[in-house]
Each structure stands twice: as structure tokens, then as C-alpha cells.
Design an enzyme around this catalytic site. Structure first.
Site, PDB file in Angstrom:
ATOM      1  N   TYR A 141       0.860 -22.038   4.262  1.00  8.61           N
ATOM      2  CA  TYR A 141       1.546 -22.754   3.183  1.00  8.61           C
ATOM      3  C   TYR A 141       1.140 -24.226   3.114  1.00  8.61           C
ATOM      4  O   TYR A 141       1.357 -24.887   2.097  1.00  8.61           O
ATOM      5  CB  TYR A 141       3.069 -22.681   3.347  1.00  8.61           C
ATOM      6  CG  TYR A 141       3.672 -21.289   3.195  1.00  8.61           C
ATOM      7  CD1 TYR A 141       2.912 -20.215   2.768  1.00  8.61           C
ATOM      8  CD2 TYR A 141       5.004 -21.069   3.469  1.00  8.61           C
ATOM      9  CE1 TYR A 141       3.466 -18.956   2.646  1.00  8.61           C
ATOM     10  CE2 TYR A 141       5.570 -19.803   3.347  1.00  8.61           C
ATOM     11  CZ  TYR A 141       4.787 -18.755   2.932  1.00  8.61           C
ATOM     12  OH  TYR A 141       5.340 -17.510   2.802  1.00  8.61           O
ATOM     13  N   LYS A 188      -0.648 -11.547  13.883  1.00  9.06           N
ATOM     14  CA  LYS A 188      -1.556 -10.530  13.335  1.00  9.06           C
ATOM     15  C   LYS A 188      -2.896 -10.717  14.066  1.00  9.06           C
ATOM     16  O   LYS A 188      -3.948 -10.976  13.461  1.00  9.06           O
ATOM     17  CB  LYS A 188      -1.678 -10.736  11.810  1.00  9.06           C
ATOM     18  CG  LYS A 188      -2.440  -9.653  11.078  1.00  9.06           C
ATOM     19  CD  LYS A 188      -1.720  -8.320  11.008  1.00  9.06           C
ATOM     20  CE  LYS A 188      -2.591  -7.280  10.321  1.00  9.06           C
ATOM     21  NZ  LYS A 188      -2.081  -5.912  10.490  1.00  9.06           N
ATOM     22  N   ASP A 221       3.029  -6.281  10.765  1.00  9.64           N
ATOM     23  CA  ASP A 221       3.291  -5.082   9.959  1.00  9.64           C
ATOM     24  C   ASP A 221       4.204  -4.113  10.717  1.00  9.64           C
ATOM     25  O   ASP A 221       5.140  -3.538  10.151  1.00  9.64           O
ATOM     26  CB  ASP A 221       1.985  -4.407   9.514  1.00  9.64           C
ATOM     27  CG  ASP A 221       0.920  -4.382  10.600  1.00  9.64           C
ATOM     28  OD1 ASP A 221       1.077  -5.079  11.628  1.00  9.64           O
ATOM     29  OD2 ASP A 221      -0.084  -3.671  10.431  1.00  9.64           O
ATOM     30  N   ASP A 245       8.823 -16.440   7.032  1.00 12.97           N
ATOM     31  CA  ASP A 245       9.432 -16.472   5.700  1.00 12.97           C
ATOM     32  C   ASP A 245       9.798 -15.046   5.276  1.00 12.97           C
ATOM     33  O   ASP A 245      10.931 -14.757   4.857  1.00 12.97           O
ATOM     34  CB  ASP A 245       8.399 -17.087   4.733  1.00 12.97           C
ATOM     35  CG  ASP A 245       8.976 -17.376   3.375  1.00 12.97           C
ATOM     36  OD1 ASP A 245      10.202 -17.291   3.215  1.00 12.97           O
ATOM     37  OD2 ASP A 245       8.185 -17.691   2.455  1.00 12.97           O
ATOM     38  N   ASP A 249      13.734 -13.093   5.562  1.00 15.10           N
ATOM     39  CA  ASP A 249      14.410 -12.569   4.368  1.00 15.10           C
ATOM     40  C   ASP A 249      14.708 -11.081   4.523  1.00 15.10           C
ATOM     41  O   ASP A 249      15.767 -10.599   4.104  1.00 15.10           O
ATOM     42  CB  ASP A 249      13.566 -12.818   3.113  1.00 15.10           C
ATOM     43  CG  ASP A 249      13.985 -14.104   2.418  1.00 15.10           C
ATOM     44  OD1 ASP A 249      14.573 -14.975   3.101  1.00 15.10           O
ATOM     45  OD2 ASP A 249      13.745 -14.241   1.213  1.00 15.10           O
TER      46      ASP A 249
END
Ligand code: NAD
Length: 354
Positions: A141, A188, A221, A245, A249
């Protein structure tokens, strides 16, 4: 103790829920013999209306001068004109940056009184008690982007330094040590070089500095599945900005209502910023129906993390449990039963404090 607390009501339901957090903090001060001084500051749409900018310099100075900052929410349709030179959300990003906040801390706890509000089966979400530590200032980001000359290819850059990884992992590992002693780091690493640095750095810190905290790594994942299929197995989760993020959520759906969940954003020193995870809810603003519990539980986090008052924080959390056990519900969690107002819920929590 003497503490100064900045209150940033912001927009929509922000002022309504911040007023209830203030009521509860004032009750904590009076019961436990503390002196809390409150300062109100402008941010977001309210600041644009008042002084033409979403983050006035007085707000930065006022926030820096306090021990903790409580923020309601910012934004709303009134300030959503895409051609406007500035938006309320610029104020939120700006204050996080100005206070040097690099860790977003989000506890996900299910309340036994509300298990049926979760979209997941009761037996899956019972006793879930997770804290997610999300890195807030680095990663994709904030890595910048490039566009090819003809505009046909765009690249976003994901960057992390060892220093950025170390400081969030240490915070999360310390939290795990103070809780059930288990840390899950999410990356990852099978694909991304940045994630391999993340994993190497985390492994080193955990081995060298936190041998008493058990530590596992999960690929993001797989973690997205585990959070839904076995959420009780996790204690503290630490991860980078984008994965955090998304996962936070996802996890916020476990307890069933947005209105219940608190968060903290922490830096190395200076005040932390405490806010509910919900937005300004313009659809219910001014109706007195907003659930103030996410904001009140954020105030409890401020007591614990910025004011070093863990007993008072636990007292607020117990008071919330008590009012839920008595059956008090705001409209978002009432499931059609009679609901109390924002103010009635805040007063009930203040009165349930011991
Ligand atoms: P939202 O969280 O404001 O609302 C989503 C839904 O949840 C709405 O139906 C709302 O009524 C309900 N809801 C939210 N909080 C509630 C509460 N405490 N009690 C009862 N019901 C509650 O999200 P949105 O509608 O996508 O965004 C509205 C505005 O808030 C936008 O301008 C957005 O940019 C802003 N926003 C701000 C923040 C922040 O300040 N940190 C975060 C998210 C969104």
C-alpha cells in the site's frame, strides 16, 4: 493517575459513540480515583466544514499532547464528491502518519450472549479469542507504483525492511507472551521475496527472543480458510499490511456485528489511536440507534495500552459482558427484539462498572 485523552468525534455516528465512551471513561475515573482531562479535536468532514481541511494542525498538536486519542469515525456522502480537493479519509491517514502508528491491533472476541448473531455455526465461533497485529505503514500500500509509457502496464511495489518487520513482530510476540503464548505469522513465502524476508526475520526473533512463545507460520491463502474452519486455534496473529487488511475484515465477521469490535493503532512512543472498526454509518446517524460498544471497548484498549491501567480496562470489558448478559441490545444485535438507544447502552455500561 492524571491522564489527558483526546476525543475526535468525527462524522456520522462518531459523535454519538464517542460521547458514550467518554461517559464510561468518566465513570472509570470516578470509581478508581483517576483524573482524566478530555480535549475535543476536529477531524474528517467535520473539520472540512469548520476550517476547510480534514486534518487541522491543531488536531495533530492536540493529539500529540495527549496520552491517548479516541476517534469515532470519519466520512459520509456529504463529502464524497470525487472532484473535491480533499476528503475526510485524508484526515484519518494523515493523523495515523503524524502519530507514527505502525501497528493496528484488532481483538476478535465472540461474546457468548451473541453467538447466534454470527453467520458461522455456534460450535465454530464459541470461545474465539484472537488478536490480529497488522503492520500499518509498509508493504504494497505504501511502496508506490509505476506505469509504462503507453499506460498498458502498471506495477505496485511491495517493500518491507527488517526493521519494519522486527518492530511489529516484537509487539505481537509480547502480546502472545501476555496471553496464551502462541503466535501465528502469516505470509506468502512460497511466492513473494518480501514474505521470505518476513519469515526469516520472524523465525529469528521468535527463536532468539521469545523461546517461551510457540510460533507457527501460515500461508495467507490457507489462513483465510483456517480462520473460518478453526478460529479457536489462534491466539495472536501477525502479518503485513495487505494480508492483515483482508484477514482482519474476514475475522471481524466471526462475532457477527461490526458495531462490537474495537481497534488500536500503536507506534513506538506517543499516544495510541483507538477507534471502533466500523465507519460513520450515515444511514443511522442522528437516530440514536448506533451500537456504542465497539467504541467503548476501544476506550478499554486505550486504558490498557496507553494508560497502563489493565485492571480498569478489564473492568470495562466485564461491564460490557454484564449488560449483554442482562439482555440489553442495540438495534444491530437485537434480532427484532426490543432495542435500547446508544445512550441507554452507554449509561448501562457505565452503571455496570465496579
Ligand atoms: P459503515 O461501517 O459506516 O456501515 C456499514 C453498515 O453497518 C451500515 O448499515 C451501518 O448502519 C452499520 N453500522 C456501522 N457501525 C454501526 C454501529 N456502531 N451500530 C450499528 N450499526 C452500525 O461502513 P460504510 O457504510 O461502508 O461507510 C460509511 C462511511 O464511513 C464512508 O464514508 C466510509 O468511507 C466511512 N468509513 C470510515 C471509517 C473510519 O473512520 N475508520 C471506516 C470505514 C468506513
Amino acid at each position: 493517575m492524571n491522564a489527558s485523552i483526546a476525543l475526535i468525534p468525527g462524522d456520522g455516528i462518531g459523535p454519538e459513540v464517542v460521547a458514550e465512551a467518554r461517559r464510561v471513561l468518566a465513570a472509570v475515573a470516578s470509581i478508581h480515583g483517576h483524573d482524566f482531562a478530555f480535549t475535543e479535536l476536529l477531524l474528517g468532514g467535520a473539520a472540512i466544514d469548520a476550517v476547510g481541511t480534514p486534518l487541522p494542525p491543531e488536531t495533530i498538536a492536540g493529539a500529540r499532547a495527549c496520552h491517548a486519542v479516541l476517534l469515532g469515525a470519519v466520512g459520509g456522502p456529504r463529502w464524497s464528491d470525487p472532484t473535491a480537493p480533499t476528503r475526510p479519509e485524508d484526515g484519518l491517514l494523515g493523523i495515523r502518519r503524524a502519530l507514527g502508528l505502525f501497528a493496528n491491533v484488532r481483538p476478535i472476541t465472540t461474546h457468548w450472549q451473541l453467538l447466534d448473531a454470527s453467520p458461522l455455526r455456534r460450535d465454530l465461533v464459541e470461545d474465539v479469542d484472537i488478536v490480529i497485529y497488522r503492520e500499518l505503514t509498509g508493504g504494497i500500500y505504501f511502496g508506490g507504483s509505476t506505469t509504462s509509457d503507453d499506460g498498458s502496464t502498471v506495477t505496485d511495489h511491495m517493500t518491507y525492511s527488517v526493521h519494519e518487520i522486527e518492530r511489529i513482530v516484537r509487539l505481537a510476540a509480547q502480546a502472545a507472551r501476555d496471553r496464551r503464548g502462541h503466535l501465528t505469522s502469516v505470509d506468502k513465502a512460497n511466492v513473494l521475496a518480501v514474505s521470505r524476508l518476513w519469515r526469516r526475520t520472524t523465525d529469528r526473533i521468535m527463536t532468539d527472543e521469545y523461546p517461551d512463545v510457540t510460533h507457527e507460520t501460515q500461508l495467507v491463502d490457507a489462513m483465510a480458510m483456517h480462520l473460518l474452519s478453526r478460529p479457536r486455534d489462534f491466539d495472536v496473529i501477525v502479518t503485513g499490511n495487505m494480508f492483515g487488511d483482508i484477514l482482519s475484515d474476514e475475522a471481524s465477521m466471526l462475532p457477527g456485528s461490526l458495531g462490537l469490535l474495537p481497534s488500536a493503532s500503536l507506534g513506538t512512543d506517543g499516544p495510541g489511536l483507538y477507534e471502533p472498526i466500523h465507519g460513520s454509518a450515515p444511514d443511522i446517524a442522528g437516530t440514536g440507534t448506533a451500537n456504542p460498544l465497539g467504541m467503548i471497548l476501544s476506550a478499554a484498549m486505550a486504558l490498557r495500552h496507553s494508560l497502563a491501567l489493565p485492571d480498569e480496562a478489564a473492568a470495562v470489558e466485564r461491564a460490557v459482558d454484564r449488560v449483554l448478559a442482562r439482555g440489553l441490545r442495540t438495534a444491530d444485535i437485537a434480532a427484532g427484539s426490543p432495542a435500547v438507544s446508544t445512550e441507554q447502552m452507554g449509561s448501562a455500561v457505565a452503571n455496570a462498572l465496579t
